[in-house]
Design an enzyme around this catalytic site. Structure first.
Site, PDB file in Angstrom:
ATOM      1  N   LYS A 178     -22.713  -0.920  55.856  1.00  0.00           N
ATOM      2  CA  LYS A 178     -22.459   0.353  55.176  1.00  0.00           C
ATOM      3  C   LYS A 178     -23.624   1.325  55.362  1.00  0.00           C
ATOM      4  O   LYS A 178     -24.775   0.920  55.356  1.00  0.00           O
ATOM      5  CB  LYS A 178     -22.274   0.101  53.672  1.00  0.00           C
ATOM      6  CG  LYS A 178     -21.103  -0.809  53.352  1.00  0.00           C
ATOM      7  CD  LYS A 178     -21.110  -1.223  51.889  1.00  0.00           C
ATOM      8  CE  LYS A 178     -22.289  -2.081  51.537  1.00  0.00           C
ATOM      9  NZ  LYS A 178     -22.199  -2.680  50.173  1.00  0.00           N
ATOM     10  N   THR A 211     -24.759   7.501  42.434  1.00  0.00           N
ATOM     11  CA  THR A 211     -24.130   6.545  43.356  1.00  0.00           C
ATOM     12  C   THR A 211     -24.265   5.100  42.853  1.00  0.00           C
ATOM     13  O   THR A 211     -24.142   4.168  43.627  1.00  0.00           O
ATOM     14  CB  THR A 211     -24.769   6.643  44.755  1.00  0.00           C
ATOM     15  OG1 THR A 211     -26.186   6.524  44.607  1.00  0.00           O
ATOM     16  CG2 THR A 211     -24.428   7.950  45.444  1.00  0.00           C
ATOM     17  N   GLY A 213     -23.364   1.713  41.814  1.00  0.00           N
ATOM     18  CA  GLY A 213     -22.174   0.868  41.886  1.00  0.00           C
ATOM     19  C   GLY A 213     -21.267   1.139  43.069  1.00  0.00           C
ATOM     20  O   GLY A 213     -20.156   0.604  43.136  1.00  0.00           O
ATOM     21  N   THR A 214     -21.740   1.922  44.046  1.00  0.00           N
ATOM     22  CA  THR A 214     -20.867   2.247  45.192  1.00  0.00           C
ATOM     23  C   THR A 214     -20.451   0.988  45.974  1.00  0.00           C
ATOM     24  O   THR A 214     -19.282   0.821  46.314  1.00  0.00           O
ATOM     25  CB  THR A 214     -21.556   3.228  46.170  1.00  0.00           C
ATOM     26  OG1 THR A 214     -22.879   2.768  46.407  1.00  0.00           O
ATOM     27  CG2 THR A 214     -21.584   4.635  45.643  1.00  0.00           C
ATOM     28  N   GLY A 215     -21.422   0.111  46.237  1.00  0.00           N
ATOM     29  CA  GLY A 215     -21.128  -1.089  47.039  1.00  0.00           C
ATOM     30  C   GLY A 215     -20.175  -2.027  46.317  1.00  0.00           C
ATOM     31  O   GLY A 215     -19.260  -2.608  46.930  1.00  0.00           O
ATOM     32  N   CYS A 216     -20.363  -2.180  45.012  1.00  0.00           N
ATOM     33  CA  CYS A 216     -19.485  -3.063  44.216  1.00  0.00           C
ATOM     34  C   CYS A 216     -18.056  -2.524  44.257  1.00  0.00           C
ATOM     35  O   CYS A 216     -17.092  -3.271  44.489  1.00  0.00           O
ATOM     36  CB  CYS A 216     -19.948  -3.113  42.764  1.00  0.00           C
ATOM     37  SG  CYS A 216     -21.635  -3.672  42.537  1.00  0.00           S
TER      38      CYS A 216
HETATM   39  N1  LIG Z   1     -23.987  10.097  49.286  1.00  0.00           N
HETATM   40  C1  LIG Z   1     -22.917   9.513  49.828  1.00  0.00           C
HETATM   41  N2  LIG Z   1     -21.913  10.264  50.336  1.00  0.00           N
HETATM   42  C2  LIG Z   1     -20.797   9.704  50.872  1.00  0.00           C
HETATM   43  N3  LIG Z   1     -20.630   8.358  50.946  1.00  0.00           N
HETATM   44  C3  LIG Z   1     -21.604   7.558  50.468  1.00  0.00           C
HETATM   45  C4  LIG Z   1     -22.797   8.084  49.876  1.00  0.00           C
HETATM   46  N4  LIG Z   1     -23.560   7.043  49.453  1.00  0.00           N
HETATM   47  C5  LIG Z   1     -22.878   5.921  49.769  1.00  0.00           C
HETATM   48  N5  LIG Z   1     -21.714   6.230  50.381  1.00  0.00           N
HETATM   49  C6  LIG Z   1     -20.674   5.296  50.837  1.00  0.00           C
HETATM   50  O1  LIG Z   1     -20.496   4.344  49.766  1.00  0.00           O
HETATM   51  C7  LIG Z   1     -20.165   3.077  50.315  1.00  0.00           C
HETATM   52  C8  LIG Z   1     -21.169   2.046  49.787  1.00  0.00           C
HETATM   53  O2  LIG Z   1     -22.320   2.136  50.594  1.00  0.00           O
HETATM   54  P1  LIG Z   1     -23.798   1.844  50.135  1.00  0.00           P
HETATM   55  O3  LIG Z   1     -24.213   2.853  49.115  1.00  0.00           O
HETATM   56  O4  LIG Z   1     -24.621   1.746  51.374  1.00  0.00           O
HETATM   57  O5  LIG Z   1     -23.654   0.428  49.419  1.00  0.00           O
HETATM   58  P2  LIG Z   1     -24.567  -0.287  48.328  1.00  0.00           P
HETATM   59  O6  LIG Z   1     -24.157   0.259  46.995  1.00  0.00           O
HETATM   60  O7  LIG Z   1     -24.249  -1.721  48.511  1.00  0.00           O
HETATM   61  O8  LIG Z   1     -25.997   0.058  48.649  1.00  0.00           O
HETATM   62  C9  LIG Z   1     -20.157   3.272  51.825  1.00  0.00           C
HETATM   63  O9  LIG Z   1     -18.852   3.612  52.244  1.00  0.00           O
HETATM   64  C10 LIG Z   1     -21.084   4.450  52.040  1.00  0.00           C
HETATM   65  O10 LIG Z   1     -20.838   5.126  53.261  1.00  0.00           O
HETATM   66  C1  LIG Z   2     -24.674  -6.704  38.001  1.00  0.00           C
HETATM   67  C2  LIG Z   2     -24.927  -5.892  39.215  1.00  0.00           C
HETATM   68  N1  LIG Z   2     -24.346  -6.241  40.369  1.00  0.00           N
HETATM   69  C3  LIG Z   2     -24.557  -5.508  41.495  1.00  0.00           C
HETATM   70  C4  LIG Z   2     -25.371  -4.408  41.454  1.00  0.00           C
HETATM   71  C5  LIG Z   2     -25.634  -3.584  42.681  1.00  0.00           C
HETATM   72  O1  LIG Z   2     -24.691  -2.625  42.780  1.00  0.00           O
HETATM   73  P1  LIG Z   2     -24.420  -1.874  44.151  1.00  0.00           P
HETATM   74  O2  LIG Z   2     -23.122  -1.228  44.072  1.00  0.00           O
HETATM   75  O3  LIG Z   2     -24.635  -2.779  45.326  1.00  0.00           O
HETATM   76  O4  LIG Z   2     -25.594  -0.885  44.276  1.00  0.00           O
HETATM   77  P2  LIG Z   2     -26.415  -0.078  43.239  1.00  0.00           P
HETATM   78  O5  LIG Z   2     -25.638   0.216  42.056  1.00  0.00           O
HETATM   79  O6  LIG Z   2     -27.640  -0.885  42.946  1.00  0.00           O
HETATM   80  O7  LIG Z   2     -26.687   1.143  44.056  1.00  0.00           O
HETATM   81  C6  LIG Z   2     -25.956  -4.062  40.229  1.00  0.00           C
HETATM   82  N2  LIG Z   2     -26.757  -2.975  40.137  1.00  0.00           N
HETATM   83  N3  LIG Z   2     -25.725  -4.815  39.114  1.00  0.00           N
END
Ligand SMILES: Nc1ncnc2c1ncn2[C@@H]1O[C@H](COP(=O)(O)OP(=O)(O)O)[C@@H](O)[C@H]1O
Ligand SMILES: Cc1ncc(COP(=O)(O)OP(=O)(O)O)c(N)n1
Length: 289
Positions: A178, A211, A213-216
């Site tokens: 991602k 942002t 919790g985006t990955g979850c």
């Molecule tokens: N500022 C942003 N604008 C558009 N898409 C985003 C943005 N930040 C994250 N994403 C998207 O959100 C999803 C989760 O990505 P990411 O943030 O890298 O995960 P994580 O929360 O695990 O770090 C991906 O599809 C990424 O491209």
């Molecule tokens: C309980 C818990 N699980 C996972 C995460 C991480 O969340 P994620 O969506 O990968 O990213 P951030 O929110 O840290 O950007 C968490 N914070 N808590």
């Protein structure tokens, strides 16, 4: 009265008291995608938009019994893992996946929160690689997580391809790296699978700090769509559209990184297109693990 059998989806993850990530994000996403959400909680975090104030792993027995309660009663059509915290929890999860023959496993290899708190002990990374990834239909690392899994530095496009190949060689059927942590105008996620199929999912990078919790959320939607029997490409497109809308309409709650809005896709759809471009690559390791 109409009755409808919903596909059941399981999340095995940590609780986020702030409601933006972890189990809470997953259950909200499942509900939005019209599947029935069940959960196994691995740890409780005291957390809000400013960071993680405490991590309290659950005792082994509590995790084992939750896994058994779900496995003995529900037909699980897909599952996702999030925060697994330590080696013993991963071992329990691997045993349950085999015991109950759970399929459509989405592994979100959560390691560190955005605010820098450890959510996976360092020695557990090897266990994820050797025991969990061979069972995965897809693994969804962000860039730092992909670097930890592969011990490669990722700066440019070719690094992502090399890292994807290395992750595939660990046995996962597919990988999605991602691009949320990048800086370019496009938020690009790169999918690769064991056949050498490569898909670039692209959306406009939105300027926001909300942002959390985006990955979850993204991995939960993927699991929900796979549970409904969607093909991987369709599941990826839905997940990318869902997260784009959820970030665009993120809620400015709290004093730090606010949560995304899980109902945004249902209420607002998306304004702009999410692009999906296809390529094929010759896998360097030719499928040999
Ligand atoms: N500022 C942003 N604008 C558009 N898409 C985003 C943005 N930040 C994250 N994403 C998207 O959100 C999803 C989760 O990505 P990411 O943030 O890298 O995960 P994580 O929360 O695990 O770090 C991906 O599809 C990424 O491209
Ligand atoms: C309980 C818990 N699980 C996972 C995460 C991480 O969340 P994620 O969506 O990968 O990213 P951030 O929110 O840290 O950007 C968490 N914070 N808590």
């Amino acid at each position: 009265m109409t009755s409808k059998v919903l596909p059941c989806v399981l999340t095995i993850a940590g609780s986020d008291s702030g409601g933006g990530a972890g189990i809470q994000a997953d259950i909200k996403s499942f509900q939005e995608r019209d599947v029935f959400g069940t959960s196994v909680i691995t740890a409780v975090t005291a957390q809000n938009t400013t960071g993680v104030q405490g991590v309290f792993p659950l005792e082994t027995k509590a995790i084992e019994q939750q896994l058994d309660s779900i496995g003995e009663d529900f037909k699980i059509s897909a599952l996702k893992t999030g925060m697994l915290f330590d080696v013993s929890t991963i071992a329990l999860v691997v045993d349950a996946i085999k015991k109950f023959s759970w399929e459509n496993l989405v592994v979100d290899p959560v390691m560190v929160s955005t605010t820098g708190h450890i959510l996976l002990e360092h020695e557990a990374i090897e266990t994820i690689k050797s025991q969990l990834l061979p069972l995965a239909r897809i693994v969804t690392p962000n860039i730092p997580e992909a670097e930890h899994l592969t011990e490669l530095k990722i700066d440019k496009d070719t690094d992502i391809i090399r890292a994807s190949e290395k992750i595939l060689s660990m046995g996962s059927h597919s990988v999605l790296i991602k691009g949320g942590h990048g800086r370019s105008e496009i938020a690009e996620d790169i999918y690769m699978d064991q056949t050498g199929s490569l898909i670039r999912l692209r959306s406009r990078r939105l300027e926001t700090t909300n942002t959390h919790g985006t990955g979850c959320t993204y991995s939960a939607v993927l699991a929900a769509e796979l549970a409904k029997g969607r093909e991987m490409e369709e599941a990826l497109m839905t997940a990318k559209r869902f997260i784009q809308a959820a970030i665009e309409h993120a809620i400015p709650l709290g004093h730090g990184h606010g949560p995304t809005y899980h109902a945004a896709y249902r209420h607002h759809g998306i304004k702009e297109d999410v692009r999906c471009d296809h390529e094929t690559v010759d896998l360097f390791y030719h499928g040999n693990k």
